[in-house]
Scaffold this active site. Sequence first.
Site, short mmCIF file in Angstrom:
data_model
loop_
_atom_site.label_atom_id
_atom_site.label_comp_id
_atom_site.label_asym_id
_atom_site.label_seq_id
_atom_site.Cartn_x
_atom_site.Cartn_y
_atom_site.Cartn_z
CE1 TYR A 96 -3.76 -1.19 0.81
CE2 TYR A 96 -5.45 -2.72 1.56
CZ TYR A 96 -4.93 -1.90 0.59
OH TYR A 96 -5.58 -1.78 -0.62
NE ARG A 153 -2.93 -5.30 0.71
CZ ARG A 153 -3.17 -5.24 -0.60
NH1 ARG A 153 -2.17 -5.09 -1.44
NH2 ARG A 153 -4.40 -5.32 -1.06
NE ARG A 166 -3.88 -7.09 -7.90
CZ ARG A 166 -4.76 -7.98 -7.41
NH1 ARG A 166 -5.53 -8.66 -8.21
NH2 ARG A 166 -4.83 -8.20 -6.10
CG HIS A 210 10.15 -1.02 -1.30
ND1 HIS A 210 8.90 -0.83 -0.76
CD2 HIS A 210 9.99 -0.87 -2.63
CE1 HIS A 210 8.03 -0.58 -1.73
NE2 HIS A 210 8.68 -0.59 -2.87
CB SER A 231 -0.66 -7.18 -4.13
OG SER A 231 -0.53 -5.95 -4.77
CB THR A 273 0.53 3.69 -4.51
OG1 THR A 273 1.41 2.70 -5.05
CG2 THR A 273 0.22 4.74 -5.54
CD1 TRP A 274 -4.57 5.46 0.10
CD2 TRP A 274 -4.70 3.49 1.17
NE1 TRP A 274 -5.73 5.45 0.83
CE2 TRP A 274 -5.83 4.25 1.49
CE3 TRP A 274 -4.56 2.21 1.73
CZ2 TRP A 274 -6.83 3.77 2.36
CZ3 TRP A 274 -5.56 1.74 2.58
CH2 TRP A 274 -6.67 2.51 2.89
N GLY A 281 0.81 -1.22 0.00
CA GLY A 281 0.00 0.00 0.00
C GLY A 281 0.84 1.27 0.00
P1 A3P Z 1 -3.79 -4.95 -5.00
O1 A3P Z 1 -2.82 -5.54 -5.97
O2 A3P Z 1 -4.21 -5.93 -3.95
O3 A3P Z 1 -4.96 -4.30 -5.65
P2 A3P Z 1 2.14 -0.66 -3.47
O4 A3P Z 1 1.59 0.71 -3.59
O5 A3P Z 1 2.89 -0.91 -2.22
O6 A3P Z 1 2.83 -1.07 -4.71
O7 A3P Z 1 0.87 -1.60 -3.29
C1 A3P Z 1 -0.05 -1.75 -4.34
C2 A3P Z 1 -1.34 -2.26 -3.75
O8 A3P Z 1 -2.04 -1.17 -3.12
C3 A3P Z 1 -2.25 -2.77 -4.85
O9 A3P Z 1 -3.04 -3.78 -4.21
C4 A3P Z 1 -3.05 -1.54 -5.17
O10 A3P Z 1 -4.26 -1.78 -5.85
C5 A3P Z 1 -3.28 -0.96 -3.78
N1 A3P Z 1 -3.59 0.48 -3.80
C6 A3P Z 1 -3.07 1.43 -4.61
N2 A3P Z 1 -3.63 2.63 -4.34
C7 A3P Z 1 -4.52 2.42 -3.33
C8 A3P Z 1 -5.41 3.29 -2.63
N3 A3P Z 1 -5.50 4.58 -2.91
N4 A3P Z 1 -6.17 2.75 -1.65
C9 A3P Z 1 -6.08 1.43 -1.35
N5 A3P Z 1 -5.26 0.56 -2.00
C10 A3P Z 1 -4.48 1.05 -2.98
#
Ligand code: A3P
Length: 304
Positions: free
Chosen positions: A201, A135, A267, A113, A143, A52-53, A50
Amino acid sequence: PKEKGLVGSHSYNYQGFWGSPRIIQGVIACQKQFQAQDSDIILITTPKSGTTWLKALVFAIVNRNRFPLSGQNHPLLVKNPHALVPFLELKLYVDGQVPDFSSFTTPRLLATHLPYASLPKSVQISKSKLIYLCRNPRDTFISMWHFTNKLRSHYKDANSIEEMFDLFCKGVSLFGPFWDHVLDYWKKSLEKPNRVLFLMYEEIKEKPEIQLKCLAEFLECPFSEEEERSGVVNEILKLCSFENLSNLEVNKNEKWPTGEDHKLFFRRGEVGDWKNYFTSEMTEKLDNIIEQKFLGSGLSFYYS
Ligand code: A3P
């Protein structure tokens, strides 16, 4: 040690964690060159937890007076969160050099990371604030499986879920073993609660307002009563929601200079997608490992 590739043709172990040669090259450069400042805010995750979030949420919180949340030109509407909060060690932007942070305003928002033990020394001894997001391992694994196969599409040989799961259980995952990564930061957050904030998460999904307030307090920029009354917390959550971010033009159709699509980072964004992939044998095998590794730590995961 060398293993089958997760993102490149092979994965290598460096200082106890796994990565591709390109990742390890970036790590070495950042360990040598990066100079932390006491005011830095560093966001830390294992890939696919998560990141990016978290980047979007912290950017919006810290800059809420500089960039009004309702503005049409908020940076999060026109830039991918990874362009606003760069990784110290990953060259998503320009190959062959550590990103240039000289134009960043204070506090600098950065991400990594890296496992705790491999953080650049200057980070370890500085007073910078570290925010760790973790997470549950089942969703993180699923993921990661999707993500690495998309990255591997130019190798034209996707890793099957079975072979990647075996590697994950052996500890071979990007920046893994997963459990060592999580446990080290969990322990640091207990030892130094003012320095390391440990978030999950699933908890942000479940109780977003509480977690956001906790984040703002940790960063010493708590929401005022007036802000709470006027709904600032919800505005941030809406701006950074999966629905909003994943539907923006910048995140749907643009690419990094290195060729990867921004949409790779979006995703499903849900808790529990593992149920669509895990067999009962996989659940049992991973549960046994997790139970043993986290025994006595006081940490447990939410799976739905
Ligand atoms: P999924 O593949 O389960 O959908 P990272 O950002 O660490 O690469 O993680 C990516 C995961 O966070 C993906 O999970 C992605 O869809 C999810 N993600 C990205 N943006 C998000 C948001 N704004 N809120 C919740 N989950 C998010």
